[in-house]
Design a protein around this motif. Structure first.
Motif, PDB file in Angstrom:
ATOM      1  N   ILE A  61       0.822  -1.214   0.000  1.00 48.20           N
ATOM      2  CA  ILE A  61       0.000   0.000   0.000  1.00 48.20           C
ATOM      3  C   ILE A  61       0.855   1.262   0.000  1.00 48.20           C
ATOM      4  CG2 ILE A  61      -1.464   1.344   1.583  1.00 48.20           C
ATOM      5  CD1 ILE A  61      -2.839  -1.415   2.103  1.00 48.20           C
ATOM      6  N   ASP A  62       0.481   2.259  -0.872  1.00 48.56           N
ATOM      7  CA  ASP A  62       1.289   3.473  -0.843  1.00 48.56           C
ATOM      8  C   ASP A  62       0.494   4.705  -0.402  1.00 48.56           C
ATOM      9  OD1 ASP A  62      -0.180   3.802  -3.076  1.00 48.56           O
ATOM     10  OD2 ASP A  62       1.487   3.791  -4.503  1.00 48.56           O
ATOM     11  N   SER A  63      -0.658   4.512   0.233  1.00 49.00           N
ATOM     12  CA  SER A  63      -1.389   5.686   0.749  1.00 49.00           C
ATOM     13  C   SER A  63      -0.902   5.997   2.174  1.00 49.00           C
ATOM     14  CB  SER A  63      -2.890   5.416   0.733  1.00 49.00           C
ATOM     15  OG  SER A  63      -3.125   4.130   1.192  1.00 49.00           O
ATOM     16  N   ASP A  64      -1.305   7.178   2.699  1.00 49.83           N
ATOM     17  CA  ASP A  64      -0.813   7.582   4.030  1.00 49.83           C
ATOM     18  C   ASP A  64      -1.591   6.912   5.159  1.00 49.83           C
ATOM     19  OD1 ASP A  64       0.973   9.395   2.877  1.00 49.83           O
ATOM     20  OD2 ASP A  64      -0.637  10.879   2.656  1.00 49.83           O
ATOM     21  N   VAL A  65      -2.848   6.596   4.873  1.00 52.31           N
ATOM     22  CA  VAL A  65      -3.736   6.106   5.934  1.00 52.31           C
ATOM     23  C   VAL A  65      -4.374   4.776   5.504  1.00 52.31           C
ATOM     24  CG1 VAL A  65      -5.854   6.651   7.238  1.00 52.31           C
ATOM     25  CG2 VAL A  65      -4.263   8.492   6.624  1.00 52.31           C
ATOM     26  N   ILE A  66      -4.409   3.832   6.445  1.00 51.74           N
ATOM     27  CA  ILE A  66      -5.109   2.563   6.195  1.00 51.74           C
ATOM     28  C   ILE A  66      -6.293   2.500   7.165  1.00 51.74           C
ATOM     29  CG2 ILE A  66      -4.971   0.035   6.334  1.00 51.74           C
ATOM     30  CD1 ILE A  66      -1.943   0.274   5.792  1.00 51.74           C
ATOM     31  N   VAL A  67      -7.510   2.408   6.632  1.00 49.64           N
ATOM     32  CA  VAL A  67      -8.676   2.194   7.503  1.00 49.64           C
ATOM     33  C   VAL A  67      -8.952   0.701   7.455  1.00 49.64           C
ATOM     34  CG1 VAL A  67     -11.100   2.735   7.949  1.00 49.64           C
ATOM     35  CG2 VAL A  67      -9.605   4.459   6.914  1.00 49.64           C
ATOM     36  N   PHE A  68      -8.789   0.030   8.603  1.00 54.46           N
ATOM     37  CA  PHE A  68      -8.916  -1.428   8.617  1.00 54.46           C
ATOM     38  C   PHE A  68     -10.280  -1.828   9.161  1.00 54.46           C
ATOM     39  CE2 PHE A  68      -5.918  -4.925   7.812  1.00 54.46           C
ATOM     40  CZ  PHE A  68      -6.880  -5.914   7.811  1.00 54.46           C
ATOM     41  N   CYS A  69     -11.134  -2.335   8.273  1.00 53.07           N
ATOM     42  CA  CYS A  69     -12.464  -2.792   8.703  1.00 53.07           C
ATOM     43  C   CYS A  69     -12.364  -4.285   8.981  1.00 53.07           C
ATOM     44  CB  CYS A  69     -13.496  -2.499   7.620  1.00 53.07           C
ATOM     45  SG  CYS A  69     -13.530  -0.760   7.209  1.00 53.07           S
ATOM     46  N   GLY A  70     -12.189  -4.578  10.245  1.00 52.61           N
ATOM     47  CA  GLY A  70     -11.997  -5.964  10.676  1.00 52.61           C
ATOM     48  C   GLY A  70     -11.904  -5.915  12.183  1.00 52.61           C
ATOM     49  N   VAL A  71     -11.033  -6.730  12.767  1.00 54.98           N
ATOM     50  CA  VAL A  71     -10.859  -6.688  14.223  1.00 54.98           C
ATOM     51  C   VAL A  71      -9.429  -6.252  14.564  1.00 54.98           C
ATOM     52  CG1 VAL A  71     -12.744  -8.270  14.795  1.00 54.98           C
ATOM     53  CG2 VAL A  71     -10.484  -9.196  14.271  1.00 54.98           C
ATOM     54  N   HIS A  72      -9.207  -6.004  15.868  1.00 53.44           N
ATOM     55  CA  HIS A  72      -7.992  -5.326  16.298  1.00 53.44           C
ATOM     56  C   HIS A  72      -6.699  -5.979  15.803  1.00 53.44           C
ATOM     57  CE1 HIS A  72      -4.936  -3.743  19.094  1.00 53.44           C
ATOM     58  NE2 HIS A  72      -5.633  -2.650  18.977  1.00 53.44           N
ATOM     59  N   PHE A  73      -6.612  -7.344  15.906  1.00 53.47           N
ATOM     60  CA  PHE A  73      -5.331  -7.969  15.541  1.00 53.47           C
ATOM     61  C   PHE A  73      -5.012  -7.743  14.063  1.00 53.47           C
ATOM     62  CE2 PHE A  73      -8.129 -11.589  14.454  1.00 53.47           C
ATOM     63  CZ  PHE A  73      -7.603 -11.978  13.231  1.00 53.47           C
ATOM     64  N   MET A  74      -6.038  -7.580  13.238  1.00 51.87           N
ATOM     65  CA  MET A  74      -5.811  -7.376  11.798  1.00 51.87           C
ATOM     66  C   MET A  74      -5.215  -5.987  11.557  1.00 51.87           C
ATOM     67  SD  MET A  74      -9.210  -9.092  10.180  1.00 51.87           S
ATOM     68  CE  MET A  74      -9.486 -10.854  10.358  1.00 51.87           C
ATOM     69  N   ALA A  75      -5.782  -4.969  12.242  1.00 50.67           N
ATOM     70  CA  ALA A  75      -5.258  -3.611  12.113  1.00 50.67           C
ATOM     71  C   ALA A  75      -3.827  -3.560  12.657  1.00 50.67           C
ATOM     72  CB  ALA A  75      -6.150  -2.639  12.862  1.00 50.67           C
ATOM     73  N   GLU A  76      -3.594  -4.274  13.745  1.00 47.62           N
ATOM     74  CA  GLU A  76      -2.255  -4.314  14.342  1.00 47.62           C
ATOM     75  C   GLU A  76      -1.250  -4.925  13.367  1.00 47.62           C
ATOM     76  OE1 GLU A  76      -1.726  -4.818  19.119  1.00 47.62           O
ATOM     77  OE2 GLU A  76      -1.756  -6.616  17.922  1.00 47.62           O
ATOM     78  N   THR A  77      -1.674  -5.991  12.666  1.00 49.84           N
ATOM     79  CA  THR A  77      -0.773  -6.627  11.691  1.00 49.84           C
ATOM     80  C   THR A  77      -0.443  -5.639  10.567  1.00 49.84           C
ATOM     81  OG1 THR A  77      -1.829  -8.730  12.210  1.00 49.84           O
ATOM     82  CG2 THR A  77      -0.420  -8.713  10.267  1.00 49.84           C
ATOM     83  N   ALA A  78      -1.457  -4.872  10.151  1.00 50.89           N
ATOM     84  CA  ALA A  78      -1.209  -3.857   9.110  1.00 50.89           C
ATOM     85  C   ALA A  78      -0.193  -2.829   9.622  1.00 50.89           C
ATOM     86  CB  ALA A  78      -2.510  -3.183   8.713  1.00 50.89           C
ATOM     87  N   TYR A  79      -0.302  -2.447  10.895  1.00 52.28           N
ATOM     88  CA  TYR A  79       0.649  -1.485  11.463  1.00 52.28           C
ATOM     89  C   TYR A  79       2.052  -2.098  11.576  1.00 52.28           C
ATOM     90  CZ  TYR A  79       3.100   1.711  14.490  1.00 52.28           C
ATOM     91  OH  TYR A  79       4.054   2.576  14.999  1.00 52.28           O
ATOM     92  N   ILE A  80       2.108  -3.358  11.992  1.00 51.39           N
ATOM     93  CA  ILE A  80       3.413  -4.040  12.129  1.00 51.39           C
ATOM     94  C   ILE A  80       4.165  -3.964  10.797  1.00 51.39           C
ATOM     95  CG2 ILE A  80       4.456  -6.361  12.397  1.00 51.39           C
ATOM     96  CD1 ILE A  80       2.182  -6.894  14.508  1.00 51.39           C
ATOM     97  N   LEU A  81       3.425  -4.114   9.708  1.00 50.07           N
ATOM     98  CA  LEU A  81       4.036  -4.103   8.376  1.00 50.07           C
ATOM     99  C   LEU A  81       4.206  -2.695   7.811  1.00 50.07           C
ATOM    100  CD1 LEU A  81       2.021  -7.127   6.990  1.00 50.07           C
ATOM    101  CD2 LEU A  81       4.507  -7.093   7.277  1.00 50.07           C
ATOM    102  N   ASN A  82       3.479  -1.729   8.354  1.00 47.86           N
ATOM    103  CA  ASN A  82       3.492  -0.359   7.806  1.00 47.86           C
ATOM    104  C   ASN A  82       3.610   0.677   8.922  1.00 47.86           C
ATOM    105  OD1 ASN A  82       2.523  -0.621   4.764  1.00 47.86           O
ATOM    106  ND2 ASN A  82       1.290  -2.039   5.986  1.00 47.86           N
ATOM    107  N   PRO A  83       4.705   0.671   9.704  1.00 49.43           N
ATOM    108  CA  PRO A  83       4.743   1.565  10.862  1.00 49.43           C
ATOM    109  C   PRO A  83       4.784   3.049  10.487  1.00 49.43           C
ATOM    110  CG  PRO A  83       6.870   0.480  10.532  1.00 49.43           C
ATOM    111  CD  PRO A  83       5.927  -0.146   9.565  1.00 49.43           C
ATOM    112  N   GLU A  84       5.136   3.334   9.247  1.00 49.59           N
ATOM    113  CA  GLU A  84       5.202   4.751   8.833  1.00 49.59           C
ATOM    114  C   GLU A  84       3.823   5.291   8.452  1.00 49.59           C
ATOM    115  OE1 GLU A  84       5.133   2.427   5.187  1.00 49.59           O
ATOM    116  OE2 GLU A  84       6.074   2.097   7.125  1.00 49.59           O
TER     117      GLU A  84
END
Ligand code: 13P
Ligand code: SF4
Length: 324
Positions: A61-84
């Motif tokens: 993903i190359d956008s600045d913001v990820i809106v994760f429609c799912g549950v917490h661990f899924m959003a956390e995984t997205a952050y783990i991979l995209n901390p910036e």
């Protein structure tokens, strides 16, 4: 008194969708949606998929913001991979009860008890558990991940049903199970599956590996939500009994208008997955809430366990558990 009509409802939903599109542009955001989300949420997704598909998508993903429609661990995984990036979970209470069935302390104790075993954690875990694990897996790749290991003994956390299923497919390993489970999938009973099979004799039964072993025994195919989409598309069968959360039926029906889908029980609903609504997504983009972040020391260790998984599924260069 004026009654609230179906037309009002439609107007409200259309306006929310318009607002979400505007805000998405303003924020340079992407909306990632799990297959269990509400129909109208799936409709506004930029990317839909299973846990593995969404993890892979998050890397690109190359956008600045990820809106994760799912549950917490899924959003956390997205952050783990995209901390910036800014990762938003529209409803902060949307958790996964299975993920809460293990703590870092209890996992550390298990590691002490079985020092020769590697730890494989299901992606349905908090970052702190991923950080304590050697390698992550999803329901799609759990068998391949365990097969890829050199070690003979594996502590598999936290889903005992997925762990048991992996054990049937990889009999040369010794899998030490955890007592976790999914409260949604565990409710499916074999009698319900057998009744549905009698009612729809031509139908195939496709089940998620989080179901109990006696339910999995009745399945023609055992796979993740993403695997179900592929399996059904390729199959020349016309009817399917779907052993997973009901949100799955929306996508399956859209992709396969000539095929019929049934649930073994109406109770197949994950309340946490259904917390996210269009209203909460608009709110999330408007107020940039709720940010999901992980302390850097934990994120780095969790990242290496997720990265090892992506390496086995062909997404990244292999990094061995010993670090060589
Ligand atoms: P999938 O990886 O199959 O999408 O499953 C996620 C999940 O939470 C199942 O309950
Ligand atoms: Fe967790 Fe089960 Fe809901 Fe999946 S369906 S998010 S495992 S509670």
């Amino acid at each position: 008194m004026k009654h609230y009509t179906k037309e009002d409802d439609k107007r409200y939903i259309d306006n929310l969708k318009k607002r979400i599109i505007e805000l998405k542009k303003e924020r340079n955001a992407v909306i990632i949606v799990h297959n269990y989300q509400r129909d109208e949420v799936q409709d506004i997704a930029d990317i839909t998929g299973d846990s593995l598909g969404l993890s892979k998508a998050a890397v690109k993903i190359d956008s600045d913001v990820i809106v994760f429609c799912g549950v917490h661990f899924m959003a956390e995984t997205a952050y783990i991979l995209n901390p910036e990036k800014t990762v938003l979970l529209p409803v902060k209470e949307a958790g996964c009860p299975m993920a809460d069935m293990i703590t870092p302390e209890s996992l550390k104790d298990a590691k002490k008890k079985h020092p020769d075993a590697v730890v494989v954690c299901y992606v349905n875990t908090a970052a702190a558990i991923k950080a304590e694990s050697d390698i992550c897996c999803t329901s799609r790749n759990a068998v391949d991940i365990v097969r890829s290991l050199e070690e003979k003994r594996v502590i598999f956390v936290p889903d005992k049903n997925l762990g048991r299923y992996v054990q049937t497919q990889v009999p040369d390993k010794e899998i030490i199970l955890w007592e976790g489970f999914c409260p949604t999938h565990i409710c499916v009973h074999p009698d319900q599956v057998n009744s549905a099979k009698k009612l729809y004799p031509g139908a195939e039964f496709v089940a998620h590996p989080e179901c109990n072993p006696d339910v999995l025994e009745l399945a023609d195919c055992i796979t993740s939500t993403g695997g179900m989409i592929e399996y059904v598309k390729k199959s020349d069968k016309k009817e399917f009994i779907i052993g997973t959360e009901m949100g799955m039926l929306y996508r399956l029906r859209q992709d396969n208008p000539d095929k019929k889908f049934y649930l073994p029980t109406e109770g197949l609903l994950c309340a946490n997955m259904k917390l996210t609504t269009l209203g909460w997504i608009a709110h999330s983009l408007e107020f940039m809430q709720y940010k999901v972040e992980v302390p850097e020391e934990i994120r780095k260790r969790a990242h290496s366990s997720v990265n090892r998984m992506l390496a086995v599924s062909g997404e990244k260069k292999w990094v061995s558990i010993s670090g060589t």
